[in-house]
Motif scaffolding. Sequence first.
Motif, PDB file in Angstrom:
ATOM      1  N   THR A 113     -16.420  14.821 -11.479  1.00 19.35           N
ATOM      2  CA  THR A 113     -16.128  15.844 -10.485  1.00 19.35           C
ATOM      3  C   THR A 113     -16.656  15.296  -9.154  1.00 19.35           C
ATOM      4  O   THR A 113     -17.786  14.809  -9.079  1.00 19.35           O
ATOM      5  N   THR A 114     -15.842  15.356  -8.115  1.00 21.41           N
ATOM      6  CA  THR A 114     -16.229  14.704  -6.866  1.00 21.41           C
ATOM      7  C   THR A 114     -15.516  15.352  -5.689  1.00 21.41           C
ATOM      8  O   THR A 114     -14.590  16.163  -5.863  1.00 21.41           O
ATOM      9  N   ILE A 115     -15.943  14.996  -4.506  1.00 21.18           N
ATOM     10  CA  ILE A 115     -15.263  15.398  -3.281  1.00 21.18           C
ATOM     11  C   ILE A 115     -14.257  14.317  -2.925  1.00 21.18           C
ATOM     12  O   ILE A 115     -14.612  13.136  -2.825  1.00 21.18           O
ATOM     13  N   ARG A 116     -13.016  14.718  -2.775  1.00 16.99           N
ATOM     14  CA  ARG A 116     -12.015  13.752  -2.338  1.00 16.99           C
ATOM     15  C   ARG A 116     -12.073  13.630  -0.821  1.00 16.99           C
ATOM     16  O   ARG A 116     -11.646  14.508  -0.078  1.00 16.99           O
ATOM     17  N   GLN A 117     -12.666  12.527  -0.373  1.00 18.30           N
ATOM     18  CA  GLN A 117     -12.658  12.216   1.053  1.00 18.30           C
ATOM     19  C   GLN A 117     -11.394  11.400   1.333  1.00 18.30           C
ATOM     20  O   GLN A 117     -11.155  10.396   0.653  1.00 18.30           O
ATOM     21  N   PRO A 118     -10.574  11.778   2.290  1.00 22.67           N
ATOM     22  CA  PRO A 118      -9.292  11.079   2.491  1.00 22.67           C
ATOM     23  C   PRO A 118      -9.459   9.745   3.204  1.00 22.67           C
ATOM     24  O   PRO A 118      -8.966   9.552   4.323  1.00 22.67           O
ATOM     25  N   ILE A 119     -10.138   8.799   2.558  1.00 18.86           N
ATOM     26  CA  ILE A 119     -10.440   7.512   3.196  1.00 18.86           C
ATOM     27  C   ILE A 119      -9.155   6.770   3.541  1.00 18.86           C
ATOM     28  O   ILE A 119      -8.981   6.281   4.663  1.00 18.86           O
ATOM     29  N   LYS A 120      -8.262   6.671   2.569  1.00 23.99           N
ATOM     30  CA  LYS A 120      -7.017   5.941   2.794  1.00 23.99           C
ATOM     31  C   LYS A 120      -6.213   6.602   3.912  1.00 23.99           C
ATOM     32  O   LYS A 120      -5.676   5.921   4.791  1.00 23.99           O
ATOM     33  N   GLU A 121      -6.144   7.925   3.894  1.00 21.86           N
ATOM     34  CA  GLU A 121      -5.378   8.638   4.908  1.00 21.86           C
ATOM     35  C   GLU A 121      -6.015   8.491   6.289  1.00 21.86           C
ATOM     36  O   GLU A 121      -5.308   8.439   7.302  1.00 21.86           O
ATOM     37  N   MET A 122      -7.357   8.413   6.338  1.00 18.54           N
ATOM     38  CA  MET A 122      -8.018   8.215   7.627  1.00 18.54           C
ATOM     39  C   MET A 122      -7.667   6.852   8.202  1.00 18.54           C
ATOM     40  O   MET A 122      -7.445   6.698   9.412  1.00 18.54           O
ATOM     41  N   SER A 123      -7.606   5.846   7.338  1.00 19.60           N
ATOM     42  CA  SER A 123      -7.234   4.507   7.789  1.00 19.60           C
ATOM     43  C   SER A 123      -5.786   4.469   8.263  1.00 19.60           C
ATOM     44  O   SER A 123      -5.451   3.857   9.285  1.00 19.60           O
ATOM     45  N   GLU A 124      -4.902   5.141   7.529  1.00 17.96           N
ATOM     46  CA  GLU A 124      -3.492   5.230   7.947  1.00 17.96           C
ATOM     47  C   GLU A 124      -3.374   5.908   9.309  1.00 17.96           C
ATOM     48  O   GLU A 124      -2.622   5.451  10.187  1.00 17.96           O
ATOM     49  N   LYS A 125      -4.124   6.991   9.480  1.00 16.56           N
ATOM     50  CA  LYS A 125      -4.082   7.722  10.749  1.00 16.56           C
ATOM     51  C   LYS A 125      -4.630   6.866  11.884  1.00 16.56           C
ATOM     52  O   LYS A 125      -4.095   6.887  13.009  1.00 16.56           O
ATOM     53  N   ALA A 126      -5.693   6.118  11.605  1.00 15.94           N
ATOM     54  CA  ALA A 126      -6.268   5.240  12.633  1.00 15.94           C
ATOM     55  C   ALA A 126      -5.249   4.204  13.096  1.00 15.94           C
ATOM     56  O   ALA A 126      -5.110   3.933  14.290  1.00 15.94           O
ATOM     57  N   MET A 127      -4.506   3.637  12.144  1.00 19.76           N
ATOM     58  CA  MET A 127      -3.470   2.665  12.487  1.00 19.76           C
ATOM     59  C   MET A 127      -2.385   3.332  13.339  1.00 19.76           C
ATOM     60  O   MET A 127      -1.930   2.773  14.345  1.00 19.76           O
ATOM     61  N   GLU A 128      -1.980   4.525  12.929  1.00 20.00           N
ATOM     62  CA  GLU A 128      -0.959   5.261  13.681  1.00 20.00           C
ATOM     63  C   GLU A 128      -1.424   5.539  15.110  1.00 20.00           C
ATOM     64  O   GLU A 128      -0.662   5.387  16.074  1.00 20.00           O
ATOM     65  N   MET A 129      -2.692   5.937  15.267  1.00 16.64           N
ATOM     66  CA  MET A 129      -3.234   6.256  16.584  1.00 16.64           C
ATOM     67  C   MET A 129      -3.277   5.022  17.484  1.00 16.64           C
ATOM     68  O   MET A 129      -2.936   5.084  18.669  1.00 16.64           O
ATOM     69  N   LEU A 130      -3.702   3.892  16.925  1.00 17.20           N
ATOM     70  CA  LEU A 130      -3.757   2.659  17.709  1.00 17.20           C
ATOM     71  C   LEU A 130      -2.364   2.242  18.169  1.00 17.20           C
ATOM     72  O   LEU A 130      -2.168   1.866  19.327  1.00 17.20           O
ATOM     73  N   CYS A 131      -1.403   2.324  17.264  1.00 18.81           N
ATOM     74  CA  CYS A 131      -0.035   1.924  17.623  1.00 18.81           C
ATOM     75  C   CYS A 131       0.544   2.842  18.695  1.00 18.81           C
ATOM     76  O   CYS A 131       1.212   2.376  19.628  1.00 18.81           O
TER      77      CYS A 131
END
Length: 355
Positions: free
Chosen positions: A297-315
């Motif tokens: 049982t854990t907290i799903r931190q959206p690590i992958k989605e944060m990285s995707e969003k960071a790439m989108e923001m930079l572009c």
Amino acid sequence: MSRNDASRPKPPTLHDVAVRAGVSAMTASRALNGKPRVSAETREAVARAVAELGYVPNTSARMLAGRSVRRIALLHGGATTSAYLGELLLGALNEAPARNIHLTVEQCPDRASTEELVAQIVEAHVAGVILPPPLCDRPELLAGLAGAGIAIVAVAPDQETSNIASVSTDDRGAAYEMTHHLIELGHRRIALIEGTSRHRSSTRRRHGYIDALRDNGIAVDEELIVAGDFSYRSGLIAAEKLLAQTERPTAIFACNDDMAAAAVTIAHQQKISVPGELSICGFDDTPLADAIWPRLTTIRQPIKEMSEKAMEMLCAHLWPDGDEGSEAAGGFACHFHLPFELRRRQSDAVPAIGH
């Protein structure tokens, strides 16, 4: 590598040139690239250092730095766990091909100075960087990269700033929700295995844990809060310490999945049933959480989605119209918050009778 190759001295770097010239790596880069706001004296000092050291710019990197190729770097430090880095990398790789991005991964040595790190990134000839913790919590590094004209998106920084873009999730709120979940199951002796203090997210998770205890009238017991460093090994040590207590906890909340998995291992070794006698929960929801037994049982931190969003923001900032000739440099500030999720599996339950 041959013996001769191993003994051959390393070629001088831009950082070496900057030190010899008595200027910053950013200034040395500007001088070598003919940029404005560099005095004639400084240009001469840099040129002299280049000649004395025999510095040869990386021409292949310079070619890649041309605007026909878009280059973004994912930076990481030694304190970044492999699971966390893997999720970050997966997110960036998901976005890179569709956006015609050449992604480079740069490891930043823990003991390297800001000058050395900035010089390393300048030599990589990237237009922007994705900066996870703990690197994103170094103000001098942020200032150095911005001063070199490199766009930055910080992933899960400790604080949002007016000139640095960021993408994050609510660590404090997530830790509160996990602790409250364990309290609702009936647990009162809930232990916390912290991450390294170098990651501000660990402090936020501690605060969320304490907030939940206090809001439910449970006194904070400092003996139940044990330090870790996000590594599996530190989780083993912390769990051994907690389970050696005369009145051991009925639940352990670890600040990442690696340390939670380690706590499960120690419980198995001591023949303590999980979750029959001890509930164990993690944070991040990395692949490890679904691979061990019982499943975490854990907290799903959206690590992958944060990285995707960071790439989108930079572009969006660097190439706003998809025009390879419209590259923008320098700082920008927009902030996105992605939601977390408590994922309940098989490692938590009501406390055993008698606890």
